[in-house]
Design a protein around this motif. Structure first.
Motif, PDB file in Angstrom:
ATOM      1  N   LYS A 147       0.839  -1.199   0.000  1.00  0.00           N
ATOM      2  CA  LYS A 147       0.000   0.000   0.000  1.00  0.00           C
ATOM      3  C   LYS A 147       0.877   1.253   0.000  1.00  0.00           C
ATOM      4  N   LYS A 148       1.737   1.339  -0.990  1.00  0.00           N
ATOM      5  CA  LYS A 148       2.692   2.439  -1.068  1.00  0.00           C
ATOM      6  C   LYS A 148       1.993   3.794  -1.247  1.00  0.00           C
ATOM      7  N   ILE A 149       0.952   3.825  -2.060  1.00  0.00           N
ATOM      8  CA  ILE A 149       0.214   5.071  -2.276  1.00  0.00           C
ATOM      9  C   ILE A 149      -0.438   5.531  -0.983  1.00  0.00           C
ATOM     10  N   MET A 150      -0.980   4.595  -0.226  1.00  0.00           N
ATOM     11  CA  MET A 150      -1.588   4.937   1.059  1.00  0.00           C
ATOM     12  C   MET A 150      -0.525   5.466   2.029  1.00  0.00           C
ATOM     13  N   ALA A 151       0.678   4.906   1.961  1.00  0.00           N
ATOM     14  CA  ALA A 151       1.774   5.379   2.810  1.00  0.00           C
ATOM     15  C   ALA A 151       2.145   6.815   2.454  1.00  0.00           C
ATOM     16  N   ILE A 152       2.191   7.114   1.167  1.00  0.00           N
ATOM     17  CA  ILE A 152       2.500   8.477   0.723  1.00  0.00           C
ATOM     18  C   ILE A 152       1.420   9.436   1.199  1.00  0.00           C
ATOM     19  N   LYS A 153       0.174   9.027   1.059  1.00  0.00           N
ATOM     20  CA  LYS A 153      -0.943   9.874   1.499  1.00  0.00           C
ATOM     21  C   LYS A 153      -0.874  10.119   3.007  1.00  0.00           C
ATOM     22  N   ARG A 154      -0.596   9.072   3.773  1.00  0.00           N
ATOM     23  CA  ARG A 154      -0.511   9.207   5.238  1.00  0.00           C
ATOM     24  C   ARG A 154       0.608  10.169   5.629  1.00  0.00           C
ATOM     25  N   LEU A 155       1.747  10.059   4.958  1.00  0.00           N
ATOM     26  CA  LEU A 155       2.876  10.936   5.248  1.00  0.00           C
ATOM     27  C   LEU A 155       2.547  12.383   4.911  1.00  0.00           C
ATOM     28  N   ARG A 156       1.880  12.600   3.776  1.00  0.00           N
ATOM     29  CA  ARG A 156       1.500  13.968   3.390  1.00  0.00           C
ATOM     30  C   ARG A 156       0.558  14.571   4.422  1.00  0.00           C
ATOM     31  N   GLU A 157      -0.389  13.785   4.924  1.00  0.00           N
ATOM     32  CA  GLU A 157      -1.324  14.279   5.933  1.00  0.00           C
ATOM     33  C   GLU A 157      -0.608  14.596   7.239  1.00  0.00           C
ATOM     34  N   ALA A 158       0.325  13.731   7.617  1.00  0.00           N
ATOM     35  CA  ALA A 158       1.003  13.896   8.905  1.00  0.00           C
ATOM     36  C   ALA A 158       1.990  15.054   8.907  1.00  0.00           C
ATOM     37  N   ARG A 159       2.660  15.265   7.787  1.00  0.00           N
ATOM     38  CA  ARG A 159       3.738  16.257   7.781  1.00  0.00           C
ATOM     39  C   ARG A 159       3.540  17.411   6.817  1.00  0.00           C
ATOM     40  N   GLY A 160       2.479  17.378   6.022  1.00  0.00           N
ATOM     41  CA  GLY A 160       2.214  18.474   5.107  1.00  0.00           C
ATOM     42  C   GLY A 160       3.231  18.594   3.991  1.00  0.00           C
ATOM     43  N   LEU A 161       3.762  17.468   3.549  1.00  0.00           N
ATOM     44  CA  LEU A 161       4.775  17.474   2.493  1.00  0.00           C
ATOM     45  C   LEU A 161       4.124  17.539   1.120  1.00  0.00           C
ATOM     46  N   SER A 162       4.907  17.942   0.148  1.00  0.00           N
ATOM     47  CA  SER A 162       4.438  17.891  -1.233  1.00  0.00           C
ATOM     48  C   SER A 162       4.399  16.419  -1.662  1.00  0.00           C
ATOM     49  N   LEU A 163       3.753  16.178  -2.775  1.00  0.00           N
ATOM     50  CA  LEU A 163       3.667  14.809  -3.275  1.00  0.00           C
ATOM     51  C   LEU A 163       5.049  14.241  -3.569  1.00  0.00           C
ATOM     52  N   LYS A 164       5.914  15.031  -4.183  1.00  0.00           N
ATOM     53  CA  LYS A 164       7.261  14.558  -4.510  1.00  0.00           C
ATOM     54  C   LYS A 164       8.068  14.266  -3.251  1.00  0.00           C
ATOM     55  N   GLU A 165       8.011  15.174  -2.253  1.00  0.00           N
ATOM     56  CA  GLU A 165       8.753  14.968  -1.015  1.00  0.00           C
ATOM     57  C   GLU A 165       8.283  13.696  -0.307  1.00  0.00           C
ATOM     58  N   ALA A 166       6.969  13.510  -0.258  1.00  0.00           N
ATOM     59  CA  ALA A 166       6.425  12.323   0.407  1.00  0.00           C
ATOM     60  C   ALA A 166       6.814  11.053  -0.346  1.00  0.00           C
ATOM     61  N   LYS A 167       6.740  11.091  -1.683  1.00  0.00           N
ATOM     62  CA  LYS A 167       7.111   9.912  -2.474  1.00  0.00           C
ATOM     63  C   LYS A 167       8.578   9.574  -2.278  1.00  0.00           C
ATOM     64  N   ASP A 168       9.444  10.590  -2.313  1.00  0.00           N
ATOM     65  CA  ASP A 168      10.873  10.346  -2.114  1.00  0.00           C
ATOM     66  C   ASP A 168      11.139   9.744  -0.736  1.00  0.00           C
ATOM     67  N   TYR A 169      10.460  10.249   0.281  1.00  0.00           N
ATOM     68  CA  TYR A 169      10.659   9.744   1.645  1.00  0.00           C
ATOM     69  C   TYR A 169      10.201   8.292   1.747  1.00  0.00           C
ATOM     70  N   VAL A 170       9.019   7.996   1.189  1.00  0.00           N
ATOM     71  CA  VAL A 170       8.505   6.624   1.226  1.00  0.00           C
ATOM     72  C   VAL A 170       9.429   5.707   0.429  1.00  0.00           C
ATOM     73  N   ASP A 171       9.932   6.175  -0.713  1.00  0.00           N
ATOM     74  CA  ASP A 171      10.874   5.377  -1.502  1.00  0.00           C
ATOM     75  C   ASP A 171      12.129   5.068  -0.696  1.00  0.00           C
ATOM     76  N   SER A 172      12.590   6.041   0.110  1.00  0.00           N
ATOM     77  CA  SER A 172      13.784   5.805   0.908  1.00  0.00           C
ATOM     78  C   SER A 172      13.521   4.774   2.008  1.00  0.00           C
ATOM     79  N   LEU A 173      12.293   4.705   2.493  1.00  0.00           N
ATOM     80  CA  LEU A 173      11.952   3.686   3.486  1.00  0.00           C
ATOM     81  C   LEU A 173      11.823   2.311   2.839  1.00  0.00           C
ATOM     82  N   ASP A 174      11.491   2.298   1.566  1.00  0.00           N
ATOM     83  CA  ASP A 174      11.256   1.035   0.857  1.00  0.00           C
ATOM     84  C   ASP A 174      12.555   0.316   0.525  1.00  0.00           C
ATOM     85  N   ARG A 175      13.684   0.991   0.659  1.00  0.00           N
ATOM     86  CA  ARG A 175      14.971   0.388   0.298  1.00  0.00           C
ATOM     87  C   ARG A 175      15.483  -0.504   1.382  1.00  0.00           C
TER      88      ARG A 175
END
Length: 113
Positions: free
Chosen positions: A85-113
């Motif tokens: 549920k990577k998209i849901m993870a990005i959405k949750r991060l954006r809600e929690a921290r107010g990040l842009s879509l790119k920032e949230a995606k990059d952060y989630v990608d870094s956790l996925d490694r």
């Protein structure tokens, strides 16, 4: 007369959308204020210690030290990633921290490694 009614309905909808957005921004501002107060007071241990707003886990710690313990939010995001549920993870991060879509995606990608 119908056109006038339609204009009022559109205006009311716009006002509602703006109020929801302002409320969301106010909540984010209050969270940031609490984080700043915690940092100024030197108390970093709290029930919610997810302050790294723009840094990925790799960027947050120098390479010569051990990795910091994942925050509660990071652990929640990792579970979502593992469940596919990577998209849901990005959405949750954006809600929690107010990040842009790119920032949230990059952060989630870094956790996925």
């Amino acid at each position: 007369m119908e056109m006038n009614t339609l204009v009022w309905i559109v205006l009311l909808l716009l006002i509602f959308v703006l109020l929801v957005r302002v409320t969301s921004l106010q909540r984010q501002l209050n969270e940031l204020k609490r984080d700043v107060e915690r940092l100024e007071n030197g108390s970093t241990s709290s029930a919610r210690s997810d302050f790294n707003y723009t840094l990925s886990p790799k960027e947050a710690s120098p390479s010569h030290t051990s990795q910091p313990a994942p925050t509660d939010l990071d652990q929640e995001l990792i579970v979502l990633i593992q469940q596919g549920k990577k998209i849901m993870a990005i959405k949750r991060l954006r809600e929690a921290r107010g990040l842009s879509l790119k920032e949230a995606k990059d952060y989630v990608d870094s956790l996925d490694r």
